[in-house]
Structure formats: structure tokens, C-alpha cells
Motif scaffolding. Structure first.
Motif, PDB file in Angstrom:
ATOM      1  N   SER A   1       8.854  46.271 -39.965  1.00 59.17           N
ATOM      2  CA  SER A   1       8.435  44.817 -39.635  1.00 59.17           C
ATOM      3  C   SER A   1       9.242  44.352 -38.349  1.00 59.17           C
ATOM      4  O   SER A   1       8.583  43.695 -37.600  1.00 59.17           O
ATOM      5  CB  SER A   1       8.466  44.007 -40.913  1.00 59.17           C
ATOM      6  OG  SER A   1       9.548  43.563 -40.866  1.00 59.17           O
ATOM      7  N   VAL A   2      10.643  44.729 -38.143  1.00 56.63           N
ATOM      8  CA  VAL A   2      11.241  44.170 -37.092  1.00 56.63           C
ATOM      9  C   VAL A   2      10.907  45.118 -35.868  1.00 56.63           C
ATOM     10  O   VAL A   2      10.814  44.578 -34.657  1.00 56.63           O
ATOM     11  CB  VAL A   2      12.707  44.238 -37.454  1.00 56.63           C
ATOM     12  CG1 VAL A   2      13.506  43.832 -35.821  1.00 56.63           C
ATOM     13  CG2 VAL A   2      12.840  43.277 -38.545  1.00 56.63           C
ATOM     14  N   PHE A   3      10.582  46.315 -36.234  1.00 56.65           N
ATOM     15  CA  PHE A   3      10.423  47.362 -34.713  1.00 56.65           C
ATOM     16  C   PHE A   3       9.065  47.058 -34.207  1.00 56.65           C
ATOM     17  O   PHE A   3       8.880  47.311 -33.091  1.00 56.65           O
ATOM     18  CB  PHE A   3      10.553  48.566 -35.379  1.00 56.65           C
ATOM     19  CG  PHE A   3      11.987  49.388 -35.261  1.00 56.65           C
ATOM     20  CD1 PHE A   3      12.719  49.420 -34.371  1.00 56.65           C
ATOM     21  CD2 PHE A   3      12.313  50.121 -36.420  1.00 56.65           C
ATOM     22  CE1 PHE A   3      14.016  49.747 -34.213  1.00 56.65           C
ATOM     23  CE2 PHE A   3      13.581  50.607 -36.453  1.00 56.65           C
ATOM     24  CZ  PHE A   3      14.575  50.419 -35.440  1.00 56.65           C
ATOM     25  N   ARG A   4       8.143  46.355 -35.237  1.00 55.08           N
ATOM     26  CA  ARG A   4       6.723  46.284 -34.528  1.00 55.08           C
ATOM     27  C   ARG A   4       6.819  45.392 -33.416  1.00 55.08           C
ATOM     28  O   ARG A   4       5.934  45.155 -32.541  1.00 55.08           O
ATOM     29  CB  ARG A   4       5.844  45.659 -35.766  1.00 55.08           C
ATOM     30  CG  ARG A   4       5.127  46.698 -36.415  1.00 55.08           C
ATOM     31  CD  ARG A   4       4.026  46.030 -37.245  1.00 55.08           C
ATOM     32  NE  ARG A   4       4.435  46.723 -38.725  1.00 55.08           N
ATOM     33  CZ  ARG A   4       4.613  45.928 -39.803  1.00 55.08           C
ATOM     34  NH1 ARG A   4       4.809  44.625 -39.843  1.00 55.08           N
ATOM     35  NH2 ARG A   4       4.907  46.556 -40.938  1.00 55.08           N
ATOM     36  N   LEU A   5       7.792  44.412 -33.361  1.00 54.64           N
ATOM     37  CA  LEU A   5       7.742  43.270 -32.338  1.00 54.64           C
ATOM     38  C   LEU A   5       8.483  43.931 -31.072  1.00 54.64           C
ATOM     39  O   LEU A   5       9.132  44.823 -31.085  1.00 54.64           O
ATOM     40  CB  LEU A   5       8.784  42.027 -32.888  1.00 54.64           C
ATOM     41  CG  LEU A   5       8.240  41.465 -34.156  1.00 54.64           C
ATOM     42  CD1 LEU A   5       9.058  40.567 -34.378  1.00 54.64           C
ATOM     43  CD2 LEU A   5       6.823  40.778 -33.788  1.00 54.64           C
ATOM     44  N   ARG A   6       8.246  43.237 -29.918  1.00 57.43           N
ATOM     45  CA  ARG A   6       8.940  43.617 -28.682  1.00 57.43           C
ATOM     46  C   ARG A   6      10.531  43.672 -28.832  1.00 57.43           C
ATOM     47  O   ARG A   6      11.037  42.673 -29.283  1.00 57.43           O
ATOM     48  CB  ARG A   6       8.300  43.010 -27.513  1.00 57.43           C
ATOM     49  CG  ARG A   6       6.768  43.444 -27.457  1.00 57.43           C
ATOM     50  CD  ARG A   6       6.003  42.673 -26.260  1.00 57.43           C
ATOM     51  NE  ARG A   6       6.903  42.745 -25.109  1.00 57.43           N
ATOM     52  CZ  ARG A   6       6.603  42.112 -23.977  1.00 57.43           C
ATOM     53  NH1 ARG A   6       5.767  41.157 -24.069  1.00 57.43           N
ATOM     54  NH2 ARG A   6       7.399  42.428 -22.963  1.00 57.43           N
TER      55      ARG A   6
END
Length: 131
Positions: free
Chosen positions: A23-28
Motif C-alpha cells: 500500500s505504501v509502494f503504490r504511491l509515488r
């Protein structure tokens, strides 16, 4: 131990589950340095959490990977971060299999880069609104 800030790295301050990392990696990426990428996402907790990803292909020796994780955790504990989930990922090779696994120069360079990542996320002092 100082009573100012938290100097522990208890399980509640870690990102451990795969879906939490995802869920953190999905963001830029929030910030990049020569060797690292920092991803952040606001969380609903009263504190920041940290995850560290050090791939074998970028740091072939376990000694190097463990040094990177140790330095990252140490700087995370010292940083005054808002309630965010932070994932620090090694994105480029830091040394070769043939050279020394870790040196004072390498540690110093890693420390500077990681400190820069965390300082970019520190809360800014509140500005007084004049308008």
C-alpha cells in the motif's frame, strides 16, 4: 536513554506485512537520493512506522544489507516524523562483491543520504497566517 522522543523500535513502529508494504509502494516516491528511494503514506496511528527493503542484487553481502538496515533504523528513531508509514528502498548498488563489505566511508555516505530522506518528511514549523 533520553526521555525526548522514542528511541525504541518496537514491532508497532515497523511495517512488517506484505500488504502494508504494497500500500505504501503504490504511491509515488516522496524523495530520492543517489542510492535510496523513500515512499511515504499517511497512517492513522499516533506514530510513524518504518519498513526497509535492501535487495541482494544491490548489496550482495549480508553484512552490507544489515549495516544499511541498522543505520536506517537508527536515523528513523532519531527523526521527528509525523504519523506516516515510511519505506526506504535501496535502488542502486552500494558496493561490489570484490571490495570490502562495509567501510567507514560507506557508512558515512549512507548516513547522509538516509538522514536527508527523513529530514524531507519532518513536520515543518507552523507559519502564522497574516492574511
Amino acid at each position: 536513554m533520553s526521555s525526548e522522543g522514542s528511541h525504541d523500535f518496537a514491532r508497532v513502529r515497523r511495517i512488517v506485512k506484505t500488504d502494508e508494504f504494497s500500500s505504501v509502494f503504490r504511491l509515488r516516491p516522496a524523495q530520492k537520493t543517489a542510492h535510496f528511494v523513500l515512499y511515504t503514506r499517511a497512517n492513522e496511528l499516533p506514530h510513524a512506522r518504518l519498513g526497509v527493503v535492501v535487495a541482494k542484487r544491490f548489496a550482495p553481502r549480508a553484512v552490507t544489507r544489515n549495516t544499511i538496515k541498522r543505520v536506517t533504523r537508527e536515523l528513523f528513531r532519531a527523526a521527528k516524523l509525523p504519523a506516516v508509514d515510511c519505506v526506504v528502498r535501496l535502488s542502486r548498488p552500494v558496493n561490489a562483491k570484490t571490495g570490502p563489505a562495509t567501510t567507514a566511508a560507506l557508512k558515512a555516505e549512507l548516513r547522509v543520504e538516509i538522514a536527508r530522506l527523513f529530514s524531507s518528511q519532518a513536520p515543518r514549523p507552523a507559519k502564522t497566517a497574516t492574511s
